[in-house]
Design an enzyme around this catalytic site. Sequence first.
Site, short mmCIF file in Angstrom:
data_model
loop_
_atom_site.label_atom_id
_atom_site.label_comp_id
_atom_site.label_asym_id
_atom_site.label_seq_id
_atom_site.Cartn_x
_atom_site.Cartn_y
_atom_site.Cartn_z
N LYS A 1 0.83 -1.20 0.00
CA LYS A 1 0.00 0.00 0.00
C LYS A 1 0.87 1.26 0.00
O LYS A 1 0.63 2.19 -0.76
CB LYS A 1 -0.92 0.02 1.23
CG LYS A 1 -1.90 -1.15 1.29
CD LYS A 1 -2.86 -1.02 2.47
CE LYS A 1 -2.17 -1.14 3.82
NZ LYS A 1 -1.72 -2.51 4.16
N ARG B 1 -9.48 0.67 8.75
CA ARG B 1 -8.96 -0.66 9.04
C ARG B 1 -9.96 -1.51 9.80
O ARG B 1 -9.68 -2.66 10.10
CB ARG B 1 -7.72 -0.49 9.91
CG ARG B 1 -6.46 -1.05 9.31
CD ARG B 1 -5.36 -0.74 10.31
NE ARG B 1 -4.15 -1.41 10.03
CZ ARG B 1 -3.16 -0.92 9.30
NH1 ARG B 1 -3.28 0.24 8.71
NH2 ARG B 1 -2.05 -1.60 9.15
N ARG C 1 11.76 -5.45 4.70
CA ARG C 1 11.36 -4.06 4.47
C ARG C 1 12.16 -3.09 5.33
O ARG C 1 12.45 -3.35 6.49
CB ARG C 1 9.86 -3.92 4.79
CG ARG C 1 9.39 -2.47 4.80
CD ARG C 1 7.93 -2.38 4.56
NE ARG C 1 7.12 -2.80 5.71
CZ ARG C 1 5.79 -2.78 5.70
NH1 ARG C 1 5.14 -2.38 4.63
NH2 ARG C 1 5.12 -3.17 6.76
N ARG D 1 11.42 -1.32 10.82
CA ARG D 1 10.31 -1.06 11.76
C ARG D 1 10.28 -2.11 12.86
O ARG D 1 10.40 -3.30 12.59
CB ARG D 1 8.98 -1.08 11.00
CG ARG D 1 8.66 0.23 10.35
CD ARG D 1 7.49 0.12 9.41
NE ARG D 1 6.32 -0.54 9.99
CZ ARG D 1 5.16 -0.64 9.36
NH1 ARG D 1 5.00 -0.13 8.16
NH2 ARG D 1 4.14 -1.25 9.94
N ARG E 1 -0.24 -9.30 13.14
CA ARG E 1 -0.87 -8.30 12.26
C ARG E 1 -1.72 -8.99 11.18
O ARG E 1 -2.77 -8.47 10.81
CB ARG E 1 0.20 -7.39 11.64
CG ARG E 1 0.74 -6.40 12.68
CD ARG E 1 2.10 -5.86 12.32
NE ARG E 1 2.09 -5.08 11.10
CZ ARG E 1 3.18 -4.84 10.36
NH1 ARG E 1 4.34 -5.36 10.72
NH2 ARG E 1 3.09 -4.11 9.30
P1 ADP Z 1 1.00 -2.11 7.57
O1 ADP Z 1 -0.04 -1.77 6.57
O2 ADP Z 1 2.24 -2.64 6.95
O3 ADP Z 1 0.50 -3.01 8.67
P2 ADP Z 1 0.91 0.60 8.74
O4 ADP Z 1 2.06 1.51 8.75
O5 ADP Z 1 -0.27 0.97 7.91
O6 ADP Z 1 1.49 -0.83 8.34
O7 ADP Z 1 0.38 0.40 10.25
C1 ADP Z 1 1.24 0.08 11.30
C2 ADP Z 1 0.46 0.01 12.62
O8 ADP Z 1 -0.13 1.27 12.91
C3 ADP Z 1 -0.70 -0.97 12.65
O9 ADP Z 1 -0.28 -2.27 12.95
C4 ADP Z 1 -1.57 -0.35 13.76
O10 ADP Z 1 -1.07 -0.65 15.03
C5 ADP Z 1 -1.40 1.13 13.55
N1 ADP Z 1 -2.44 1.69 12.65
C6 ADP Z 1 -2.24 2.24 11.43
N2 ADP Z 1 -3.40 2.64 10.88
C7 ADP Z 1 -4.39 2.31 11.76
C8 ADP Z 1 -5.80 2.44 11.78
N3 ADP Z 1 -6.46 2.98 10.75
N4 ADP Z 1 -6.47 1.98 12.87
C9 ADP Z 1 -5.84 1.43 13.90
N5 ADP Z 1 -4.51 1.26 13.96
C10 ADP Z 1 -3.76 1.70 12.91
#
Ligand code: ADP
Length: 220
Positions: free
Chosen positions: A14, A89, A128, A161, A172
């Site tokens: 994404k 999400r 990554r 990360r 996750r």
């Molecule tokens: P990825 O898509 O690789 O899991 P992100 O950078 O989008 O990574 O998200 C990393 C973390 O940030 C998630 O595992 C969560 O803990 C938090 N997070 C991100 N966006 C949201 C959201 N919309 N709602 C709740 N938690 C979020």
Amino acid sequence: MYRLILLGPPGAGKGTLADNLTDRFNVPHISTGSILRRNIKEGTPLGKKAKEYMDKGALVSDEIAMRIVENRLKEDDCKNGFLLDGFPRTVNQAEQLDRYLDANGISVDKVIDLVADEELLMERMIGRRVCKSCGRIYHITAMPPKTEGVCDFCGGEIYHRSDDTEETVKKRFFVYRSQTAPLIDYYRNEGVLLTVDASFTPEYTLKAVIAGLGLQNDNN
Ligand code: ADP
Ligand code: ZN
């Protein structure tokens, strides 16, 4: 005018797709994950609260996520469209977003669902790396920066990360399957879903998205 949402499991690409799309269309890339990581880096109260959840592979609360997005969407640069990455999400977040968009007389044009199997995604996330300053995404073998450890775009430091470990990635995936995957049907019912196979290169994904949006592919 593009109002797009990127959906898909962790590691589907994404963020990379968002970087590539924003290079092409002049709309801001809004990544809730990046905004949360910036808050962690800056040691804000929000960052301190979020870190606990993120390191466990859990989601932060819908309330926090929605507040971040609402504040960001209010900014001027979102008037011409936006690209949401990592939000919504949960179904609750999607419903709240729909209410916000309705209240502002706007709607989402497309929700791009990136699909790939978990084994491949795991491999991607273990390798990554991310720029600490601008959030650009790299991979140690598939997409390395020109100089090791240094961002090609801003010269920032590239790091691994803390939630990109095998154990946390497994959690996750679980969270994705139980909380986020239902959004596929949610947006299919709204008639805005575009499904794209994200198992190949970032260039392939970009081309498939551009074709799926009915746009011209000008670089092939
Ligand atoms: P990825 O898509 O690789 O899991 P992100 O950078 O989008 O990574 O998200 C990393 C973390 O940030 C998630 O595992 C969560 O803990 C938090 N997070 C991100 N966006 C949201 C959201 N919309 N709602 C709740 N938690 C979020
Ligand atoms: Zn950078």
